[in-house]
Design a protein around this motif. Structure first.
Motif, PDB file in Angstrom:
ATOM      1  N   ALA A 130      70.637  20.547 -15.045  1.00 23.07           N
ATOM      2  CA  ALA A 130      69.572  20.896 -15.985  1.00 23.07           C
ATOM      3  C   ALA A 130      69.178  22.364 -15.868  1.00 23.07           C
ATOM      4  O   ALA A 130      68.710  22.957 -16.832  1.00 23.07           O
ATOM      5  N   PHE A 131      69.374  22.961 -14.718  1.00 21.21           N
ATOM      6  CA  PHE A 131      69.026  24.364 -14.536  1.00 21.21           C
ATOM      7  C   PHE A 131      70.061  25.295 -15.153  1.00 21.21           C
ATOM      8  O   PHE A 131      69.788  26.463 -15.387  1.00 21.21           O
ATOM      9  N   PHE A 132      71.259  24.784 -15.414  1.00 14.31           N
ATOM     10  CA  PHE A 132      72.346  25.636 -15.879  1.00 14.31           C
ATOM     11  C   PHE A 132      72.710  25.401 -17.336  1.00 14.31           C
ATOM     12  O   PHE A 132      73.586  26.058 -17.862  1.00 14.31           O
ATOM     13  N   ARG A 133      72.072  24.453 -18.011  1.00 18.50           N
ATOM     14  CA  ARG A 133      72.316  24.203 -19.424  1.00 18.50           C
ATOM     15  C   ARG A 133      71.426  25.107 -20.262  1.00 18.50           C
ATOM     16  O   ARG A 133      70.308  25.431 -19.883  1.00 18.50           O
ATOM     17  N   SER A 134      71.907  25.455 -21.441  1.00 16.41           N
ATOM     18  CA  SER A 134      71.076  26.236 -22.349  1.00 16.41           C
ATOM     19  C   SER A 134      70.041  25.326 -23.000  1.00 16.41           C
ATOM     20  O   SER A 134      70.147  24.109 -22.967  1.00 16.41           O
ATOM     21  N   ARG A 135      69.049  25.916 -23.623  1.00 11.71           N
ATOM     22  CA  ARG A 135      67.998  25.126 -24.259  1.00 11.71           C
ATOM     23  C   ARG A 135      68.556  24.283 -25.396  1.00 11.71           C
ATOM     24  O   ARG A 135      68.126  23.170 -25.620  1.00 11.71           O
ATOM     25  N   ASP A 136      69.502  24.843 -26.134  1.00  9.57           N
ATOM     26  CA  ASP A 136      70.072  24.097 -27.255  1.00  9.57           C
ATOM     27  C   ASP A 136      70.780  22.835 -26.783  1.00  9.57           C
ATOM     28  O   ASP A 136      70.674  21.789 -27.405  1.00  9.57           O
ATOM     29  N   GLU A 137      71.501  22.930 -25.681  1.00 12.91           N
ATOM     30  CA  GLU A 137      72.197  21.756 -25.148  1.00 12.91           C
ATOM     31  C   GLU A 137      71.207  20.691 -24.709  1.00 12.91           C
ATOM     32  O   GLU A 137      71.412  19.513 -24.937  1.00 12.91           O
ATOM     33  N   ARG A 138      70.107  21.112 -24.087  1.00 13.23           N
ATOM     34  CA  ARG A 138      69.108  20.148 -23.647  1.00 13.23           C
ATOM     35  C   ARG A 138      68.426  19.494 -24.840  1.00 13.23           C
ATOM     36  O   ARG A 138      68.126  18.310 -24.838  1.00 13.23           O
ATOM     37  N   ARG A 139      68.157  20.264 -25.883  1.00 15.03           N
ATOM     38  CA  ARG A 139      67.507  19.727 -27.073  1.00 15.03           C
ATOM     39  C   ARG A 139      68.433  18.722 -27.756  1.00 15.03           C
ATOM     40  O   ARG A 139      67.996  17.680 -28.215  1.00 15.03           O
ATOM     41  N   ASP A 140      69.746  19.015 -27.826  1.00 13.54           N
ATOM     42  CA  ASP A 140      70.697  18.108 -28.457  1.00 13.54           C
ATOM     43  C   ASP A 140      70.809  16.788 -27.693  1.00 13.54           C
ATOM     44  O   ASP A 140      71.009  15.734 -28.293  1.00 13.54           O
ATOM     45  N   ARG A 141      70.699  16.825 -26.377  1.00 17.51           N
ATOM     46  CA  ARG A 141      70.813  15.600 -25.576  1.00 17.51           C
ATOM     47  C   ARG A 141      69.625  14.673 -25.803  1.00 17.51           C
ATOM     48  O   ARG A 141      69.726  13.471 -25.663  1.00 17.51           O
ATOM     49  N   ARG A 142      68.453  15.233 -26.094  1.00 11.48           N
ATOM     50  CA  ARG A 142      67.271  14.398 -26.301  1.00 11.48           C
ATOM     51  C   ARG A 142      67.277  13.709 -27.654  1.00 11.48           C
ATOM     52  O   ARG A 142      66.647  12.693 -27.828  1.00 11.48           O
TER      53      ARG A 142
END
Length: 64
Positions: free
Chosen positions: A51-63
């Motif tokens: 989670a510390f190494f993913r970009s914000r866009d990747e985290r938003r897409d996973r949710r």
């Protein structure tokens, strides 16, 4: 051990470090305590290291 007892022990450790070692020792104990807390959370599986190494866009897409 409850979180209140753990917090009390941490506060006592910081108080002793500040009293006997000065402000530098206080900061060192506080920093090492924070590192230990994060490592403990990783060990328990409560934090995802990726989670510390993913970009914000990747985290938003996973949710979604």
């Amino acid at each position: 051990m409850s979180m209140a007892v753990a917090g009390m022990i941490a506060g006592l450790a910081l108080g002793f470090a500040g009293y006997f070692g000065g402000f530098g020792a206080f900061l060192l104990v506080a920093a090492l305590g924070a590192v230990g807390f994060v490592v403990g959370r990783f060990a328990e599986g409560d934090l995802d290291p990726g989670a510390f190494f993913r970009s914000r866009d990747e985290r938003r897409d996973r949710r979604l």
